[in-house]
Design a protein around this motif. Structure first.
Motif, mmCIF file in Angstrom:
data_model
loop_
_atom_site.group_PDB
_atom_site.id
_atom_site.type_symbol
_atom_site.label_atom_id
_atom_site.label_comp_id
_atom_site.label_asym_id
_atom_site.label_seq_id
_atom_site.Cartn_x
_atom_site.Cartn_y
_atom_site.Cartn_z
ATOM 1 N N ASN A 69 0.841 -1.181 0.000
ATOM 2 C CA ASN A 69 0.000 0.000 0.000
ATOM 3 C C ASN A 69 0.883 1.240 0.000
ATOM 4 O O ASN A 69 1.491 1.588 1.010
ATOM 5 N N GLN A 70 0.961 1.935 -1.128
ATOM 6 C CA GLN A 70 1.817 3.111 -1.234
ATOM 7 C C GLN A 70 1.084 4.406 -0.915
ATOM 8 O O GLN A 70 1.625 5.491 -1.124
ATOM 9 N N ASN A 71 -0.118 4.295 -0.376
ATOM 10 C CA ASN A 71 -0.844 5.472 0.071
ATOM 11 C C ASN A 71 -0.654 5.695 1.566
ATOM 12 O O ASN A 71 -1.259 6.592 2.145
ATOM 13 N N LEU A 72 0.175 4.864 2.209
ATOM 14 C CA LEU A 72 0.479 5.055 3.622
ATOM 15 C C LEU A 72 1.451 6.207 3.782
ATOM 16 O O LEU A 72 2.281 6.475 2.905
ATOM 17 N N ARG A 73 1.380 6.899 4.892
ATOM 18 C CA ARG A 73 2.245 8.040 5.157
ATOM 19 C C ARG A 73 2.946 7.831 6.503
ATOM 20 O O ARG A 73 2.456 7.121 7.369
ATOM 21 N N THR A 111 -1.854 -1.625 -8.748
ATOM 22 C CA THR A 111 -3.243 -1.478 -8.320
ATOM 23 C C THR A 111 -3.766 -0.057 -8.412
ATOM 24 O O THR A 111 -4.928 0.193 -8.126
ATOM 25 N N GLY A 112 -2.941 0.878 -8.793
ATOM 26 C CA GLY A 112 -3.353 2.281 -8.846
ATOM 27 C C GLY A 112 -2.818 3.071 -7.668
ATOM 28 O O GLY A 112 -2.503 4.258 -7.798
ATOM 29 N N GLN A 113 -2.707 2.451 -6.508
ATOM 30 C CA GLN A 113 -2.128 3.101 -5.327
ATOM 31 C C GLN A 113 -1.141 2.170 -4.622
ATOM 32 O O GLN A 113 -0.877 2.310 -3.429
ATOM 33 N N GLY A 114 -0.622 1.233 -5.358
ATOM 34 C CA GLY A 114 0.337 0.290 -4.785
ATOM 35 C C GLY A 114 0.518 -0.914 -5.682
ATOM 36 O O GLY A 114 0.254 -0.861 -6.896
ATOM 37 N N TRP A 115 0.919 -2.027 -5.081
ATOM 38 C CA TRP A 115 1.251 -3.207 -5.847
ATOM 39 C C TRP A 115 0.755 -4.458 -5.137
ATOM 40 O O TRP A 115 0.550 -4.464 -3.922
ATOM 41 N N GLY A 150 6.289 14.776 -8.167
ATOM 42 C CA GLY A 150 7.196 14.148 -7.213
ATOM 43 C C GLY A 150 6.413 13.323 -6.210
ATOM 44 O O GLY A 150 5.197 13.140 -6.341
ATOM 45 N N GLY A 151 7.107 12.836 -5.198
ATOM 46 C CA GLY A 151 6.441 12.044 -4.183
ATOM 47 C C GLY A 151 7.430 11.394 -3.249
ATOM 48 O O GLY A 151 8.585 11.834 -3.123
ATOM 49 N N TYR A 152 7.003 10.320 -2.596
ATOM 50 C CA TYR A 152 7.865 9.550 -1.713
ATOM 51 C C TYR A 152 8.926 8.808 -2.543
ATOM 52 O O TYR A 152 8.758 8.620 -3.754
ATOM 53 N N PRO A 153 10.032 8.349 -1.906
ATOM 54 C CA PRO A 153 11.072 7.639 -2.679
ATOM 55 C C PRO A 153 10.546 6.455 -3.481
ATOM 56 O O PRO A 153 10.877 6.310 -4.668
ATOM 57 N N LEU A 173 -3.599 10.110 -1.025
ATOM 58 C CA LEU A 173 -4.416 10.126 -2.238
ATOM 59 C C LEU A 173 -5.859 9.782 -1.896
ATOM 60 O O LEU A 173 -6.142 9.018 -0.975
ATOM 61 N N THR A 174 -6.788 10.368 -2.658
ATOM 62 C CA THR A 174 -8.194 9.997 -2.503
ATOM 63 C C THR A 174 -8.443 8.672 -3.214
ATOM 64 O O THR A 174 -7.593 8.184 -3.969
ATOM 65 N N ASP A 175 -9.600 8.111 -2.996
ATOM 66 C CA ASP A 175 -9.902 6.791 -3.561
ATOM 67 C C ASP A 175 -9.880 6.781 -5.082
ATOM 68 O O ASP A 175 -9.584 5.751 -5.700
ATOM 69 N N ASP A 176 -10.198 7.910 -5.708
ATOM 70 C CA ASP A 176 -10.266 7.932 -7.170
ATOM 71 C C ASP A 176 -8.969 8.430 -7.814
ATOM 72 O O ASP A 176 -8.909 8.609 -9.030
ATOM 73 N N GLN A 177 -7.941 8.694 -7.034
ATOM 74 C CA GLN A 177 -6.671 9.160 -7.583
ATOM 75 C C GLN A 177 -5.748 7.989 -7.882
ATOM 76 O O GLN A 177 -5.716 6.996 -7.145
ATOM 77 N N ASP A 178 -4.976 8.134 -8.964
ATOM 78 C CA ASP A 178 -3.946 7.161 -9.315
ATOM 79 C C ASP A 178 -2.589 7.715 -8.897
ATOM 80 O O ASP A 178 -2.285 8.893 -9.130
#
Length: 740
Positions: A281-285, A313-317, A498-501, A482-487
Motif C-alpha cells: 500500500n503506497q498510500n500510507l504516510r 493497483t493504482g495506489q500500490g502493488w 514528485g512524491g515519496y522515494p 491520495l483519494t480513492d479515485d486518484q492514481d
C-alpha cells in the motif's frame, strides 16, 4: 646447603627424572601469569563473539589448574596425567557426537573443544614448551573469534591480546637465554612496551588497509543457525509482515492480508517497511524509526532483494500469482536447498552472502539476485515466480543463514542489443490501468525526446527515464494521502511532480510498461553501512526501498534506481571488491578534506590505477620484464627514500646540538663509518686510547677534538671551533684517501 648436596638431594627426590628435564621446568611466575592472561583473553573473545558462556567456568578452572600446576611443577604427577588423558578422551567423544548432529557451522564447536582441552592442559604445565602450547591455543581461539565476530568490539580484545603477547614473547626469550644474562638487553619497561605496541598496531592497520580483499568461502560448510522445527503445515503463499499483521502467521487472513492498526488508518508502522507483504500500500504516510535489522557478510556489495510485485493497483502493488509458489525441501543431513535453475545468457559470478538477523523480520529471506543455493535452518522454504524466498517462520533475532547467488554481470553493450521478442510468460509485467496508459506513455515519450540522441533500445530507454525522473521530479515527504479515485502515477507526474522515494520506482515501472518494456517493482535493502574492521554491511530498516527491475530476453532481470540521491544502477558484481577496505578508508578521509584537494588526490589515484590496469594487460616476456622493472624501481625508490629520510633526521638532530657537540658527533659518525665505532660505555679518553691502538694515524686529530669536547662539557672552557672544523675536514680527507 652446598650446591653438590642440593643436586644430590634433587636426584634422590626425583630418581627417574633426568637433569635435562629438571632444567626445562619453568620457574618464571611472570611468564606463567602472562600466558594465562593471554589464554583468558582468547576465551573471552570467543565467548563474546559466539555467546557461549564458556568464560564463566573455563577461566576460573584454568586459573586453578595453572596454580596447581605451578606448585607441582617438579613432581611426576602420574595420577593427574592419567586423569587428564581420560578427560581429553571424553571431551573428544562429546565433540564428535555433537559434530555428527550439528549440520551447519562447526567453528563454535571446535572453539569449545579447544577451551575444554586447554582447561585440562593447565593442570600439567611444568615445562616452558607446555606454556607455549597454551599460548598457541590462545592465538587459535582469538582467530576463531575473529571469524565469528560481527562487531568492532572484537578490536578491543585484539589490542588487549597484543598488549599481553608482547611481554609474553620477551619473557619467553629471557627465560630461554637465562634471565640474568639478558636482563640489560631485553627491557620490560612499560614505556618500551607501549612504543612496541603502537608500532605493531600502526603497521598492522597499514597492512590491513592495503591488503587485497580476495574472495573467501572456499569451503561448502557455511554459517547457519541451529535447526528450527516448524509445527503445522507450511503454506508458502502466506507472507507475514509484523508491520501489517501481528501474532501467529496462521491467524492472518487470505494471503496474509490482515492489517495492523497503523496500516488501516493510513499510517506507516514505525519499525517495519511496508513493502514486504503480498500487497504494498503506497498510500500510507509516515517514516521509519532507524533500527539495525541485519548484518551481511558478502563477497560483493549489492541490493539485498526481498520481494517483487507484478500487478499495479493504482495506489500500490500486489503479487497476482501468489498461489503459484513452489515448496523446497532439504535432506535431513544438510541445510542446503537448491532453487529452480534460471536459464540466462551472459557472464555471471558466484557470490556468497551470510545474513545475521538482529531484529524481528517478515517470513521473507533477503538475498542477492539469482539465488541458487540457500543454507537455511528450517526443513522447508518456498520460492515464488519472481524468485523471492519465503520461510515457514518469521525471521527472528539471532537467526543466521547463507545464500549463494549466481549474479549476472551488467554488460551495457549486450543488454542494449537485446531483442524485444518477449515470451508469453512476460505478459503480466506489461499490465497497466487503461485510464492512465495513454497520458503516461505520452509523458515518457516527451522525456525521451529531450535526449541528445533518441534512445532506441529498451536498456537505453530504461536508463534515460530513470535519470530523467531524478532530474525532473522531487522528493516530497509531506505529500497528502491520495483519494480513492486518484492514481499514484498520474498524481506523481501531473499533479505533485514528485512524491515519496518508492513512488519514483513505481512511476518508472509503469512508464516502461506503457512503452511496451516489461518491468516489475522489487523491494529490498540497500547495501547498508560497510564496516571495514568487521568486513560486514550493517543494514537498517531505513535502508529498505523499492527499485525497478526490467526484463531483457535471454539475459534476465536487471535493476534501475530512479530515486534522487541514489546511484542510477544499484551496486553489483561489476564493481571490483578487491581493495574495499582501502576504498572505504579513503572515503572516510575524503570527507574531512577540502573539495579541491579531494579532487586532486582522486585524479592522482585514478591515474595510478589506470597505469596499473595498462600494465596488467601485458603478457609474455614483455609483461614479465615490465613487472620485474617495476618491482626493482619500487625497491630502489624505497631504499632511496629511506636513505633520504635518515639523512634528513640526522641533519635535523645535529641542528639542535651546541656547536662543539655537533662537531664531536660528526667526528664519531666519520669514525663509525670507517669501522671504528665508540661503545656507549666508553669515555672520550678511553675511546682516544682505542683509536691510538687501532689507527695511530688518526689519533692526533681525534684526541684534539675529544679533549676540546671534554673541556667544554665538564670544564666550561671555550673551544676553537674554526680550528677544530679544519681538523675534522682533514680527518674526512684522510678517510677518503684511505678508501682509495
Amino acid at each position: 646447603m652446598s650446591t653438590a648436596l642440593r643436586q644430590r638431594f634433587q636426584q634422590l627426590r626425583f630418581p627417574k627424572t633426568s637433569s635435562h628435564a629438571v632444567a626445562l621446568v619453568e620457574d618464571s611466575v611472570a611468564l606463567r601469569v602472562s600466558v594465562q592472561a593471554l589464554v583468558s583473553v582468547g576465551i573471552l573473545a570467543t565467548d563474546m563473539a559466539a555467546a557461549t558462556g564458556n568464560g564463566l567456568w573455563a577461566i576460573p578452572l584454568s586459573l586453578m589448574g595453572a596454580a596447581w600446576s605451578y606448585r607441582q611443577r617438579r613432581r611426576r604427577n602420574l595420577g593427574a596425567k592419567i586423569g587428564i588423558a581420560v578427560g581429553m578422551l571424553l571431551v573428544l567423544f562429546f565433540f564428535l557426537s555433537r559434530l555428527v548432529t550439528q549440520l551447519g557451522d562447526s567453528r563454535v564447536a571446535l572453539a569449545e573443544l579447544l577451551i575444554q582441552l586447554q582447561v585440562l592442559h593447565t593442570f600439567d604445565m611444568p615445562r616452558r614448551k607446555d606454556l607455549g602450547y597454551s599460548a598457541v591455543i590462545g592465538v587459535i581461539l582469538l582467530g576463531v573469534a575473529a571469524t565469528i565476530s560481527e562487531t568492532t568490539a572484537f578490536g578491543g580484545f585484539l589490542l588487549l591480546f597484543l598488549a599481553i603477547a608482547l611481554p609474553v614473547l620477551m619473557l619467553d626469550y629471557r627465560s630461554r637465554l637465562g634471565l640474568g644474562a639478558v636482563k640489560q638487553q631485553i627491557s620490560l619497561a612499560p614505556r618500551r612496551l607501549l612504543g612496541v605496541l603502537l608500532t605493531v598496531v600502526i603497521l598492522g592497520l597499514t597492512i590491513f588497509a592495503l591488503l587485497p580483499r580476495l574472495p573467501g568461502y572456499q569451503i561448502r560448510t557455511f554459517p547457519v543457525s541451529n535447526p528450527i522445527e516448524f509445527q503445522g503445515q507450511f503454506d508458502g503463499q502466506k507472507i507475514v509482515n509484523p508491520g501489517y499483521v501481528k501474532g501467529d502467521p496462521s491467524q492472518a487472513g487470505e494471503g496474509g492480508q490482515t492489517f495492523a492498526d497503523g496500516a488501516e488508518t493510513g499510517q506507516l508502522d514505525s519499525e517495519f517497511y511496508s513493502g514486504f507483504n503480498q500487497t504494498m500500500n503506497q498510500n500510507l504516510r509516515g517514516s521509519l524509526t532507524p533500527k539495525v535489522v541485519m548484518r551481511v557478510r558478502s563477497q560483493a556489495e549489492g541490493f539485498w532483494r526481498v520481494l517483487s510485485f507484478d500487478q499495479y493497483t493504482g495506489q500500490g502493488w500486489t503479487i497476482s500469482r501468489n498461489d503459484n509458489v513452489k515448496t523446497l525441501k532439504r535432506p535431513a543431513w544438510s541445510y542446503r536447498f537448491f532453487t529452480p535453475p534460471t536459464v540466462a545468457q551472459g557472464q555471471s559470478k558466484e557470490i556468497v552472502q551470510t545474513y545475521s538477523i538482529l531484529a524481528d523480520f517478515p517470513n521473507l529471506i533477503p538475498a542477492l539476485s539469482q539465488p541458487k543455493e540457500i543454507y537455511f535452518p528450517t526443513r522447508e522454504i518456498a520460492v515464488d515466480l519472481e524468485g523471492s524466498l519465503r520461510s515457514p517462520v518469521q525471521l527472528e533475532e539471532g537467526l543466521t543463514y547463507t545464500v549463494i547467488s549466481e549474479v549476472p554481470y551488467r554488460d551495457r553493450t549486450l543488454l542494449s542489443q537485446a531483442t524485444t521478442d518477449y515470451p508469453a510468460k512476460i505478459q503480466p509485467y506489461l499490465q497497466i490501468p487503461v485510464e492512465i496508459a495513454q497520458p503516461v506513455r505520452q509523458q515518457a515519450e516527451e522525456l525521451l525526446s529531450k535526449a541528445d540522441q533518441m534512445p532506441t533500445s529498451a536498456y537505453e530507454k530504461s536508463l534515460f527515464l530513470a535519470q530523467a525522473l531524478k532530474q525532473n521530479y522531487t522528493l516530497q515527504p509531506n505529500l497528502p494521502p491520495l483519494t480513492d479515485d486518484q492514481d499514484l502515477v498520474d498524481a506523481f507526474l501531473f499533479q505533485y511532480e514528485g512524491g515519496y522515494p518508492d513512488h519514483f520506482s513505481t512511476t518508472l515501472t509503469v512508464m516502461l510498461r506503457s512503452l511496451g518494456i516489461p518491468a516489475r517493482l522489487t523491494t529490498g535493502f540497500g547495501s547498508g553501512q560497510f564496516n571495514a574492521l568487521t568486513g560486514m554491511y550493517v543494514v537498517k530498516n531505513t535502508d529498505a526501498y523499492a527499485i525497478t527491475e526490467v526484463y531483457f530476453p535471454k539475459y534476465g532481470w536487471f535493476a534501475f534506481d530512479p530515486i534522487p540521491g541514489h546511484a542510477l544502477v544499484p551496486p553489483s558484481v561489476e564493481q571490483n571488491q578487491t581493495f574495499t577496505v582501502l576504498r572505504q578508508f579513503w572515503n572516510w578521509v575524503a570527507g574531512w578534506l577540502p573539495s579541491p584537494l579531494t579532487g586532486l588526490l582522486s585524479g592522482l589515484f585514478a591515474l595510478i590505477a589506470s597505469a596499473f590496469a595498462r600494465l596488467s594487460l601485458l603478457s609474455g616476456w614483455q609483461g614479465i620484464v615490465t613487472g620485474l622493472l617495476l618491482v626493482v624501481g619500487l625497491v630502489f625508490a624505497g631504499w632511496l627514500g629511506r636513505l633520504l629520510w635518515r639523512s634528513w633526521r640526522y641533519r635535523r638532530w645535529l641542528s639542535t646540538l651546541p656547536p662543539i657537540v655537533r662537531l664531536y658527533q660528526q667526528m664519531l659518525k666519520q669514525l663509525r663509518e670507517r669501522g671504528l665505532p665508540k661503545r656507549s660505555q666508553q669515555t672520550p679518553q678511553e675511546y682516544v686510547q682505542q683509536i691510538q691502538q687501532q689507527s695511530p694515524g688518526l689519533a692526533d686529530i681525534v684526541a684534539e677534538i675529544s679533549h676540546a669536547y671534554v673541556g667544554w662539557r665538564y670544564g666550561g672552557r671555550p673551544a676553537n671551533l674554526p680550528y677544530l672544523r679544519q681538523q675534522l675536514r682533514a680527518l674526512m680527507k684522510m678517510r677518503s684517501r684511505s678508501v682509495k
